[in-house]
Motif scaffolding. Sequence first.
Motif, short mmCIF file in Angstrom:
data_model
loop_
_atom_site.label_atom_id
_atom_site.label_comp_id
_atom_site.label_asym_id
_atom_site.label_seq_id
_atom_site.Cartn_x
_atom_site.Cartn_y
_atom_site.Cartn_z
N THR A 126 1.15 -2.47 9.12
CA THR A 126 0.90 -1.30 9.97
C THR A 126 2.09 -0.94 10.87
N GLU A 127 3.06 -1.86 11.00
CA GLU A 127 4.24 -1.60 11.82
C GLU A 127 5.42 -1.12 11.00
N LEU A 128 5.26 -1.03 9.67
CA LEU A 128 6.34 -0.54 8.82
C LEU A 128 6.56 0.95 9.06
N PRO A 129 7.79 1.44 8.92
CA PRO A 129 8.07 2.86 9.19
C PRO A 129 7.22 3.79 8.33
N ASP A 130 6.66 4.80 8.99
CA ASP A 130 5.88 5.86 8.32
C ASP A 130 4.67 5.34 7.58
N TYR A 131 4.09 4.21 8.04
CA TYR A 131 2.87 3.70 7.41
C TYR A 131 1.71 4.66 7.67
N PRO A 132 0.83 4.96 6.65
CA PRO A 132 1.05 4.62 5.24
C PRO A 132 1.86 5.72 4.54
N GLY A 133 2.54 5.36 3.48
CA GLY A 133 3.32 6.32 2.72
C GLY A 133 4.81 6.18 2.89
N GLY A 134 5.24 5.28 3.78
CA GLY A 134 6.67 5.10 3.99
C GLY A 134 7.33 4.36 2.84
N SER A 135 8.60 4.68 2.62
CA SER A 135 9.37 4.02 1.57
C SER A 135 10.74 3.66 2.13
N THR A 173 4.47 1.59 1.16
CA THR A 173 3.05 1.48 1.51
C THR A 173 2.32 2.68 0.92
N ALA A 174 1.40 2.40 0.02
CA ALA A 174 0.72 3.47 -0.71
C ALA A 174 -0.27 4.19 0.19
N PRO A 175 -0.18 5.53 0.30
CA PRO A 175 -1.12 6.27 1.14
C PRO A 175 -2.48 6.49 0.49
N TRP A 176 -2.57 6.24 -0.83
CA TRP A 176 -3.82 6.52 -1.54
C TRP A 176 -4.70 5.29 -1.74
N THR A 177 -4.21 4.12 -1.30
CA THR A 177 -5.01 2.90 -1.47
C THR A 177 -4.58 1.87 -0.44
N GLU A 178 -5.33 0.79 -0.34
CA GLU A 178 -5.00 -0.28 0.60
C GLU A 178 -4.09 -1.27 -0.11
N ALA A 179 -2.79 -1.01 -0.07
CA ALA A 179 -1.84 -1.86 -0.81
C ALA A 179 -0.43 -1.63 -0.30
N VAL A 180 0.41 -2.64 -0.53
CA VAL A 180 1.84 -2.53 -0.27
C VAL A 180 2.56 -2.90 -1.56
N SER A 181 3.64 -2.21 -1.85
CA SER A 181 4.39 -2.45 -3.08
C SER A 181 5.74 -3.06 -2.72
N LEU A 182 6.02 -4.22 -3.31
CA LEU A 182 7.31 -4.91 -3.17
C LEU A 182 8.02 -4.77 -4.51
N GLU A 183 9.06 -3.95 -4.56
CA GLU A 183 9.62 -3.50 -5.83
C GLU A 183 11.04 -4.01 -6.06
N PRO A 184 11.22 -4.97 -6.97
CA PRO A 184 12.58 -5.44 -7.28
C PRO A 184 13.31 -4.47 -8.22
N TYR A 185 14.57 -4.16 -7.88
CA TYR A 185 15.40 -3.25 -8.67
C TYR A 185 16.76 -3.92 -8.93
N THR A 186 17.35 -3.61 -10.07
CA THR A 186 18.72 -4.06 -10.31
C THR A 186 19.74 -3.16 -9.64
N SER A 187 19.33 -1.96 -9.24
CA SER A 187 20.25 -1.00 -8.64
C SER A 187 19.47 -0.04 -7.76
N ILE A 188 20.18 0.77 -7.01
CA ILE A 188 19.52 1.82 -6.24
C ILE A 188 18.98 2.87 -7.21
N MET A 189 18.06 3.68 -6.73
CA MET A 189 17.50 4.75 -7.55
C MET A 189 18.55 5.82 -7.83
#
Length: 224
Positions: A126-135, A173-189
């Motif tokens: 709940t303290e993450l930026p723009d929760y919920p929906g922040g990226s 932080t997904a705004p449509w459900t009660e969940a947080v996504s931790l997403e590993p990437y090999t590079s920036i988008m």
Amino acid sequence: MRERPWKVVASGADAADGAFVSAEFDLAEHPDVLAYFPHAACFRFTYRLKDGTLSLSGEIANRSGQTMPLSLGFHPYFAFAKGEASRVRVVIPAAAEWPLSEDGYASGEPAPSPLTVALKQGEFVTELPDYPGGSQMLTMEPGPQVCELHYEARGTKLVLDMGDRFPIHVLFTAPWTEAVSLEPYTSIMNVFNEPFPQQLSGAQGLAAGETFTFQWSIHVVPMS
């Protein structure tokens, strides 16, 4: 690829290796995909459940005659109960945060920030930026990366061990459900359309005949 069938090439279960399934997606078998990504890559992923740990090991083989661009990411979502977000703490070994444009792409080079400091110690959802929906897009500390979710109301923590092949991490932080996504990437988008140096962006190519391998795992343990 996520909306297309993969071919199961192996599966089994025993005490030594746990339960597993291996599946392949060969771009050479999909002419419509090759029409806009002209590289004969073959993806082979193995999911395994053993001793309470769910793991994914993967291989991406470049079977074409030229170097292919490589940018790989995953989007695992981790749920919590309604009203529990204020007692779920996110721990990420983040070294720097990327400034993002309104459309979510990098708008400048990464730098340490108050968020990266907080995430190393553990920050409530709940303290993450723009929760919920922040990226947020983060550059990880060098070496093997291990993230955690501390479910304080349950007395358990989820451990996501990403290995050392994913230097970029997206926290969402997904705004449509009660969940947080931790997403590993090999590079920036959108990495191959961005001006940042390779050592920052993670841009890379896979030479003809080479194979990119990775492994990550998830398990849940009691909080100490």
